[in-house]
Write a protein that holds these residues in place. Structure first.
Motif, PDB file in Angstrom:
ATOM      1  N   GLN A   1      24.849 -25.457 -38.161  1.00  0.00           N
ATOM      2  CA  GLN A   1      24.078 -24.284 -37.756  1.00  0.00           C
ATOM      3  C   GLN A   1      23.712 -24.416 -36.282  1.00  0.00           C
TER       4      GLN A   1
ATOM      5  N   ASN B   1      21.315 -22.452 -33.555  1.00  0.00           N
ATOM      6  CA  ASN B   1      20.265 -21.438 -33.458  1.00  0.00           C
ATOM      7  C   ASN B   1      19.795 -21.310 -32.019  1.00  0.00           C
TER       8      ASN B   1
ATOM      9  N   ASN C   1      16.356 -14.527 -33.088  1.00  0.00           N
ATOM     10  CA  ASN C   1      17.112 -15.712 -33.492  1.00  0.00           C
ATOM     11  C   ASN C   1      18.586 -15.325 -33.641  1.00  0.00           C
TER      12      ASN C   1
ATOM     13  N   ASN D   1      22.123 -16.866 -34.750  1.00  0.00           N
ATOM     14  CA  ASN D   1      22.493 -18.024 -35.571  1.00  0.00           C
ATOM     15  C   ASN D   1      23.940 -17.942 -36.062  1.00  0.00           C
TER      16      ASN D   1
ATOM     17  N   TYR E   1      27.069 -19.911 -37.827  1.00  0.00           N
ATOM     18  CA  TYR E   1      27.076 -21.029 -38.768  1.00  0.00           C
ATOM     19  C   TYR E   1      28.440 -21.179 -39.408  1.00  0.00           C
TER      20      TYR E   1
ATOM     21  N   ASN F   1      24.122 -14.571 -37.926  1.00  0.00           N
ATOM     22  CA  ASN F   1      22.864 -13.891 -38.230  1.00  0.00           C
ATOM     23  C   ASN F   1      22.175 -13.490 -36.936  1.00  0.00           C
TER      24      ASN F   1
END
Length: 608
Positions: free
Chosen positions: A330, A332, A346, A348, A350, A367
């Motif tokens: 991940q 971030n 945020n 993100n 992944y 995300n």
């Protein structure tokens, strides 16, 4: 007189029989106490008690019985009652018993009497203004509702001091930095009535003055000032200072953030403010290894780097390996205060592989999440996501009608998820009072047209009741619902609900409760219902004994909750308190089932 004779006889007998050595105290108990529980009275005692086994195996040295020791602790009990409003507490003759093991058992016989009740509360402000004239209607209502002292209720010292501090804080929030709250208390001992008069000295109204910031090197002063809830010239408020301090911490850039109002003896009406900061290290890392009953051996690493791209942006790189997640990477990027001081963005990306009992998938995606930190108790989020899923078609089995995902081993997902969490449980890591409510709603298929269209929602409620000192009742209820918007099929396997495991219905292994195929493979479902109750008893400062019961099930169809089809389990556990929360083992077995084999669950933190 009879008590004194009894004590003297006990002393003489013990000295003659045991060679001038006084008997040790084995147990202290109470009789007649209804207003204050025995465990609370025990906390007031200085008498150390223990049996022979306690001294032999646990090194607990008991006190020797003496008359001064008895009288001193009687005064302590009396003082505890007086703080609760019982001014006329008395004591009958104690019950003193010598056990066959040559120990003393003492029973305090208490006559509580009637408590002093609050008859009337009045206010004066600078000897002129009344409560109604000075405070706004909103503040009047707030003081009436939140004051702990109530008319016709016992007058307790703790409530009095809490109300005094509360009224003083309300004055500070109104701009009266020099306010003082005094009182005049009149007690009618014949009627057991108390009359309280709050005498408020508000002094002058104050304002925020110049603002100085020190201790920041990487973060510009303008970014810090943006987090402040006040400006020079605003009416001074302690509440605004406290909220500003929280917002500065939300930047994630500082180890220490202190806001001080510079008050001098000459009491100026304009108060300068000093923001004192200590920045966190720019590069930090965390690594850990462990073993769990569900994810087996696990190892993780987390590296954080501050002031990336922007002066307040930060990047986290997280990697994990376990039996459930052979790999999970991940990245971030977090940008606080992106629109307002209380929110953050945020980003993100992944990449992960999941080996669950019901399926094996590889997931990669992105995300984009906007987090709103309204208060310490209330947070919300809006998440936009894109994801590619590759499934192992051998393990992804389902109903015969669920052919869409048997024929294809990969598919795209996209959509939006909205959630919020409200929690006032305290203390935060191991609550003994309060409740929490978490809601998450997901709509898939809103960004990419060909994405799998479905809805998914999950609601979880937790309640904590402190019954007595060291005893807590905890409850949990969870309800999940998912459905395809263009058919009645099951949603994708990684989005279905599964039950069973250490954080679900204990007594079953992970995901083993619910529908299965002909090969015994968990299918999951579109409907979930779970409930749990725990009785937690603190047997030592660091050890908690737990008794619990769980219930729940998963159903394949949407909107299909059959209470007569719930499965139940019961068990016990032991938890150890640590700085990061409780850690322990739970032992559970199904009830009303043919197969009622015990299951062992290792948990970090309470299951709920």
């Amino acid at each position: 007189m009879k008590t004194l004779v009894t004590l003297i006889f006990l002393y003489v007998a013990s000295c003659s029989i045991y060679g001038q050595e006084l008997l040790k105290v084995k147990k202290v108990s109470f009789k007649g106490n209804s207003a204050i529980r025995s465990s609370r009275l025990e906390e007031e005692l200085t008498i150390k008690t223990s049996g022979k086994n306690g001294e032999r195996f646990f090194n607990r040295e008991a006190d020797r019985f003496t008359m001064p020791l008895y009288e001193d602790n009687k005064e302590r009990i009396k003082y505890a009652y007086q703080k609760e409003g019982f001014l006329n507490v008395t004591f009958d003759e104690p019950k003193i018993k010598v056990t066959p093991g040559k120990r003393v058992k003492i029973t305090y016989n208490i006559n509580e009497g009637e408590p002093v009740k609050l008859e009337k509360v009045t206010y004066t402000v600078d000897s002129i203004d009344s409560f109604q004239q000075f405070f706004s209607k909103k503040t009047q209502r707030k003081i009436r509702l939140q004051s702990q002292l109530k008319v016709n209720k016992p007058f307790r010292d703790d409530w009095f001091f809490a109300d005094q501090a509360f009224i003083n804080e309300e004055l500070n929030n109104m701009g009266y930095a020099y306010a003082r709250v005094n009182h005049k208390l009149t007690v009618d001992t014949l009627k057991n009535e108390a009359y309280l008069k709050w005498i408020i000295k508000k002094d002058k109204l104050t304002y925020f003055g110049d603002i100085a910031v020190e201790g920041n090197e990487r973060v510009p002063t303008k970014n810090i000032v943006k987090q402040l809830q006040f400006e020079p010239g605003d009416v001074w408020s302690k509440y605004e200072i406290d909220e500003s301090q929280k917002q500065i911490y939300n930047l994630g850039m500082f180890r220490v953030a202190s806001i001080k109002t510079l008050i001098t003896d000459d009491k100026p009406d304009t108060l300068s403010t000093l923001v004192v900061l200590k920045e966190a290290p720019r590069l930090t890392s965390r690594f850990g290894v462990g073993y769990g009953s569900e994810d087996k051996f696990r190892v993780f690493g987390d590296v954080q780097y501050l002031s990336v791209i922007t002066k307040t942006g930060r990047v986290n790189l997280f990697a994990k390996h376990s039996a459930l997640e052979p790999y999970n990477f991940q990245l971030n990027f977090i940008q606080p205060a992106v629109i307002f001081s209380f929110n953050s963005l945020n980003i993100n990306p992944y990449f992960m592989k999941q080996h669950e009992p019901a399926y094996r998938v590889t997931r990669q995606g992105l995300n984009l999440t906007l987090l709103q930190h309204f208060t310490e108790r209330f947070n919300s989020s809006v998440n936009f996501y894109l994801e590619e899923v590759n499934s192992d078609s051998v393990l992804v089995t389902s109903q015969a009608r669920d052919t869409q995902y048997n024929q294809s081993s990969s598919y795209s997902k996209s959509g939006v998820a909205i959630g919020f969490v409200f929690s006032n449980g305290t203390p935060r890591l191991d609550p003994v009072t309060g409740y929490s409510l978490a809601v998450n709603i997901k709509r898939n298929g809103t960004i990419i047209e060909e994405s799998v269209p479905f809805y998914r929602s999950l609601v979880e409620y937790k309640k904590y009741l402190g019954i007595s000192q060291g005893v807590t009742l905890a409850f949990k209820g969870k309800m999940g619902l998912a459905f395809m918007s263009r058919s009645d099929d099951l949603v994708p396997v990684e989005e279905r609900f599964y039950a069973g495991g250490g954080y679900s219905v204990r007594g079953w292994s992970r995901a083993q409760l619910g529908p299965k195929d002909d090969n015994g493979q968990p299918l999951g479902g579109n409907s979930l219902l779970e409930g749990s109750a725990e009785w937690r008893y603190l047997i030592s400062p660091k050890i908690v004994l737990v008794l619990f019961g769980d219930a729940g099930n998963v159903w394949q169809n949407s909107f299909d909750y059959r209470l007569n089809d719930l499965h139940y389990s019961a068990g016990f556990g032991i938890r150890f308190k640590t700085p990061i929360g409780p850690v322990g083992l739970d032992f559970a077995r199904p009830v009303f089932e043919k197969n009622n084999t015990w299951q062992i669950h290792f948990n970090i933190g309470n299951p709920f």
